[in-house]
Scaffold this motif. Structure first.
Motif, PDB file in Angstrom:
ATOM      1  N   PHE A  93       0.807  -1.219   0.000  1.00  0.00           N
ATOM      2  CA  PHE A  93       0.000   0.000   0.000  1.00  0.00           C
ATOM      3  C   PHE A  93       0.846   1.277   0.000  1.00  0.00           C
ATOM      4  O   PHE A  93       0.597   2.184  -0.801  1.00  0.00           O
ATOM      5  N   LEU A  94       1.817   1.369   0.923  1.00  0.00           N
ATOM      6  CA  LEU A  94       2.588   2.612   1.045  1.00  0.00           C
ATOM      7  C   LEU A  94       3.340   2.996  -0.230  1.00  0.00           C
ATOM      8  O   LEU A  94       3.341   4.183  -0.602  1.00  0.00           O
ATOM      9  N   PRO A  95       4.006   2.053  -0.926  1.00  0.00           N
ATOM     10  CA  PRO A  95       4.694   2.454  -2.156  1.00  0.00           C
ATOM     11  C   PRO A  95       3.760   3.134  -3.154  1.00  0.00           C
ATOM     12  O   PRO A  95       4.162   4.084  -3.847  1.00  0.00           O
ATOM     13  N   ARG A  96       2.510   2.690  -3.216  1.00  0.00           N
ATOM     14  CA  ARG A  96       1.553   3.286  -4.152  1.00  0.00           C
ATOM     15  C   ARG A  96       1.031   4.625  -3.643  1.00  0.00           C
ATOM     16  O   ARG A  96       0.908   5.587  -4.422  1.00  0.00           O
ATOM     17  N   TYR A  97       0.720   4.702  -2.359  1.00  0.00           N
ATOM     18  CA  TYR A  97       0.276   5.982  -1.808  1.00  0.00           C
ATOM     19  C   TYR A  97       1.341   7.062  -2.024  1.00  0.00           C
ATOM     20  O   TYR A  97       1.028   8.203  -2.393  1.00  0.00           O
ATOM     21  N   PHE A  98       2.589   6.714  -1.748  1.00  0.00           N
ATOM     22  CA  PHE A  98       3.668   7.685  -1.908  1.00  0.00           C
ATOM     23  C   PHE A  98       3.870   8.055  -3.371  1.00  0.00           C
ATOM     24  O   PHE A  98       4.085   9.229  -3.701  1.00  0.00           O
ATOM     25  N   ARG A  99       3.821   7.076  -4.261  1.00  0.00           N
ATOM     26  CA  ARG A  99       4.005   7.327  -5.700  1.00  0.00           C
ATOM     27  C   ARG A  99       2.947   8.288  -6.236  1.00  0.00           C
ATOM     28  O   ARG A  99       3.246   9.159  -7.060  1.00  0.00           O
ATOM     29  N   TYR A 100       1.714   8.136  -5.754  1.00  0.00           N
ATOM     30  CA  TYR A 100       0.623   8.970  -6.255  1.00  0.00           C
ATOM     31  C   TYR A 100       0.473  10.274  -5.479  1.00  0.00           C
ATOM     32  O   TYR A 100      -0.409  11.084  -5.772  1.00  0.00           O
ATOM     33  N   GLY A 101       1.314  10.488  -4.471  1.00  0.00           N
ATOM     34  CA  GLY A 101       1.396  11.773  -3.779  1.00  0.00           C
ATOM     35  C   GLY A 101       0.141  12.194  -3.050  1.00  0.00           C
ATOM     36  O   GLY A 101      -0.188  13.396  -3.005  1.00  0.00           O
ATOM     37  N   VAL A 102      -0.581  11.251  -2.448  1.00  0.00           N
ATOM     38  CA  VAL A 102      -1.845  11.581  -1.785  1.00  0.00           C
ATOM     39  C   VAL A 102      -1.622  11.979  -0.323  1.00  0.00           C
ATOM     40  O   VAL A 102      -0.681  11.522   0.323  1.00  0.00           O
ATOM     41  N   ASP A 103      -2.511  12.847   0.184  1.00  0.00           N
ATOM     42  CA  ASP A 103      -2.491  13.238   1.596  1.00  0.00           C
ATOM     43  C   ASP A 103      -3.564  12.497   2.393  1.00  0.00           C
ATOM     44  O   ASP A 103      -3.435  12.306   3.596  1.00  0.00           O
ATOM     45  N   THR A 500      12.413   5.733  -2.661  1.00  0.00           N
ATOM     46  CA  THR A 500      13.302   4.570  -2.644  1.00  0.00           C
ATOM     47  C   THR A 500      12.918   3.681  -1.460  1.00  0.00           C
ATOM     48  O   THR A 500      12.876   4.140  -0.316  1.00  0.00           O
ATOM     49  N   PRO A 501      12.614   2.391  -1.691  1.00  0.00           N
ATOM     50  CA  PRO A 501      12.145   1.524  -0.592  1.00  0.00           C
ATOM     51  C   PRO A 501      13.273   1.107   0.350  1.00  0.00           C
ATOM     52  O   PRO A 501      14.462   1.186   0.002  1.00  0.00           O
ATOM     53  N   TRP A 502      12.900   0.660   1.534  1.00  0.00           N
ATOM     54  CA  TRP A 502      13.842   0.167   2.541  1.00  0.00           C
ATOM     55  C   TRP A 502      14.333  -1.220   2.128  1.00  0.00           C
ATOM     56  O   TRP A 502      13.533  -2.111   1.834  1.00  0.00           O
ATOM     57  N   LYS A 503      15.625  -1.444   2.113  1.00  0.00           N
ATOM     58  CA  LYS A 503      16.172  -2.686   1.569  1.00  0.00           C
ATOM     59  C   LYS A 503      15.890  -3.921   2.427  1.00  0.00           C
ATOM     60  O   LYS A 503      15.965  -5.050   1.934  1.00  0.00           O
TER      61      LYS A 503
END
Length: 533
Positions: A93-103, A500-503
């Motif tokens: 979920f978070l990678p997509r929320y961050f990519r789409y720049g939503v608040d 950039t995701p956490w490794k």
């Protein structure tokens, strides 16, 4: 309650508030981003602390221990299985929320469907926070305070009057807290209160086991295994009133996905991270915490059953009475400050999300489209005050719900949790969506859920949610196929911070899932509940 406890309580609360204020001073809360999103400056530990403390209030401490007093360790499903949903929050979920720049979650709904559905989602969030979650937080907090500190006896007033008084005081302090520093101030105070809650929360079962075992912790645990092994079974019967075991794979799992992955008051804290890496670290830390949180959110109820037995008439009194029995006099002030922090954090966290949703999704996008950041922030403060007053008035009415505090909130969420979860999942993975389908699904779900409360009163609501999830999914899938209205490019990047995701996300996520499975094996008929271990 002595003067030492009162002074200790006041000093700890002031010290934590001062620390948080100094840490958050650099954030400009006069603009919307600073007030609602903490200036997107939070790191992993702070994100984890504020999510944990927003989630963990006395509504859970009291409610879940009350349920486990009656039903045993099956109640741990609300905590332990949540860890799997939290892993999915971090990885999917978070990678997509961050990519789409939503608040807000509703921002994403608008991106994939339309503005009407967005506002419907926001309205339902606001309604359930104001009518259900926030009042339960205040009421349960007041209940614990009154039981531990005996405010009613101290002031020579009735229990209900004491609850009204305490709710009012906590509400006022919470409003001021948020008014002064926004999300950032509460997040930094949560980092201190979170540590305190973990220490104080674990102290109660340890003290209880020592008392039960006549001075020996392991003998106390052994006594529970010998006397009440049925209370250590994490798998509820098919017809259980708490958590029937088949729902772990359907209704409970779907409900966890909604709460941890699409619930504004939880996700907003992660979206306030300085980047995706910190947000993933923070949420996975929460996953680790949730696995072990059953030790002080569920197990004390089993302890109360063994230690106090028939003394407890109302299950929601199990935890307060246990604390009163175990806590040394000198510890009252410290424990009270920790409980205060838990109430304050949940109250402020959800109040902030309510103000965010109204200010961004209604004021900014409907009422005053040309509003400046400063105006939006000002409206957020006004909403904070208004909602806070309403909630303080509603809080005492929670005592009218006999089925228990935690059940009140969970059943209320059923009004909108499944359709919202499906809209987000469909938005993530389906290229062509139907705004008409979203409306039809939402409205039909509300009608079906309302009917289930009248016609299916003997069927557990988690079974109802299990079925409604698939009905809702079928409805929107039909409309997406035959009446599509929007097409989306999944390659767009509207990110406001580094994504950039956490490794180490997959390694820690895998460990969390494994421990969840082992926990269920331990608290099961093939583990200690069956006397084999």
């Amino acid at each position: 309650m002595n003067m030492f406890s009162i002074i200790t309580f006041i000093l700890v609360v002031i010290a934590v508030g001062l620390y948080a204020y100094l840490r958050s001073r650099k954030i400009n809360t006069k603009n919307a981003d600073g007030y609602f999103m903490g200036g997107r400056s939070l790191t992993g530990f702070t994100i984890a602390s504020t999510i944990i403390m927003t989630n963990l209030s006395t509504e859970q401490i009291v409610g879940q221990n009350g349920q486990s007093y009656v039903a045993g360790m099956e109640v741990m499903a609300w905590e332990v299985t949540a860890a799997i949903a939290i892993v999915l929050l971090a990885l999917v979920f978070l990678p997509r929320y961050f990519r789409y720049g939503v608040d807000t979650i509703s921002d994403f709904i608008e991106m994939r469907f339309d503005s009407f559905t967005k506002r419907l989602v926001s309205l339902l969030f606001i309604f359930t926070y104001v009518v259900s979650f926030l009042p339960v937080v205040l009421y349960s907090g007041a209940l614990v305070f009154n039981k531990i500190f005996d405010i009613s006896g101290l002031l020579n007033i009735s229990n209900m009057t004491a609850i009204v008084l305490i709710s009012t005081v906590i509400g006022i302090i919470g409003i001021l807290y948020l008014f002064i520093g926004g999300l950032s101030l509460s997040a930094h105070s949560d980092s201190i209160y979170g540590i305190g809650l973990a220490v104080a929360g674990l102290a109660i079962p340890v003290l209880g086991l020592v008392l039960l075992g006549d001075g020996h912790l392991l003998q106390g645990f052994d006594k529970i295994i010998q006397d009440t092994p049925e209370k250590l079974n994490s798998l509820g019967a098919i017809d259980s009133d708490i958590v029937p075991w088949p729902t772990l794979f359907f209704g409970m799992f779907f409900n966890n996905l909604f709460f941890w992955c699409t619930n504004q008051m939880i996700v907003q804290k992660a979206l306030a991270g300085k980047n995706l890496k910190e947000a993933q670290k923070g949420t996975l830390y929460v996953g680790v915490f949730k696995i072990f949180s059953g030790l002080f959110l569920v197990f004390p109820g089993v302890l109360a059953f063994n230690l106090l037995g028939s003394k407890i008439k109302n299950p929601d009194n199990a935890y307060p009475l246990l604390v009163s029995e175990l806590l040394p006099q000198w510890g009252y002030g410290l424990f009270g400050a920790v409980i205060f922090g838990a109430i304050l954090s949940s109250f402020v966290g959800s109040l902030n999300s309510t103000a965010t949703l109204f200010s961004l999704d209604f004021y900014k996008s409907v009422i005053n489209k040309n509003a400046s950041n400063k105006q939006v922030s000002r409206v957020g403060r006004l909403v904070t005050i208004l909602v806070g007053i309403i909630v303080v008035i509603i809080a005492p009415m929670i005592s009218l719900f006999p089925q228990g505090l935690y059940a009140v909130v969970q059943e209320f969420n059923g009004v909108y949790n499944m359709p919202l979860l499906i809209l987000v999942l469909v938005g993530f993975f389906v290229k062509r969506t139907s705004s008409l389908g979203a409306k039809v699904m939402f409205i039909s779900h509300i009608i079906m859920y309302a009917l289930s409360k009248v016609l299916l009163t003997d069927i557990h609501y988690l079974y109802v949610l299990s079925l409604l999830f698939f009905i809702d999914l079928i409805i929107i899938s039909i409309f997406n196929k035959y009446k599509p209205s929007n097409e989306f490019d999944f390659n767009v990047n509207y990110a406001k911070v580094d994504i950039t995701p956490w490794k180490y996300r997959y390694i820690l996520g895998g460990i969390i899932v494994l421990i969840v499975i082992l926990s269920y094996l331990f608290f099961s008929p093939i583990g200690i509940a069956g006397g084999i271990l």
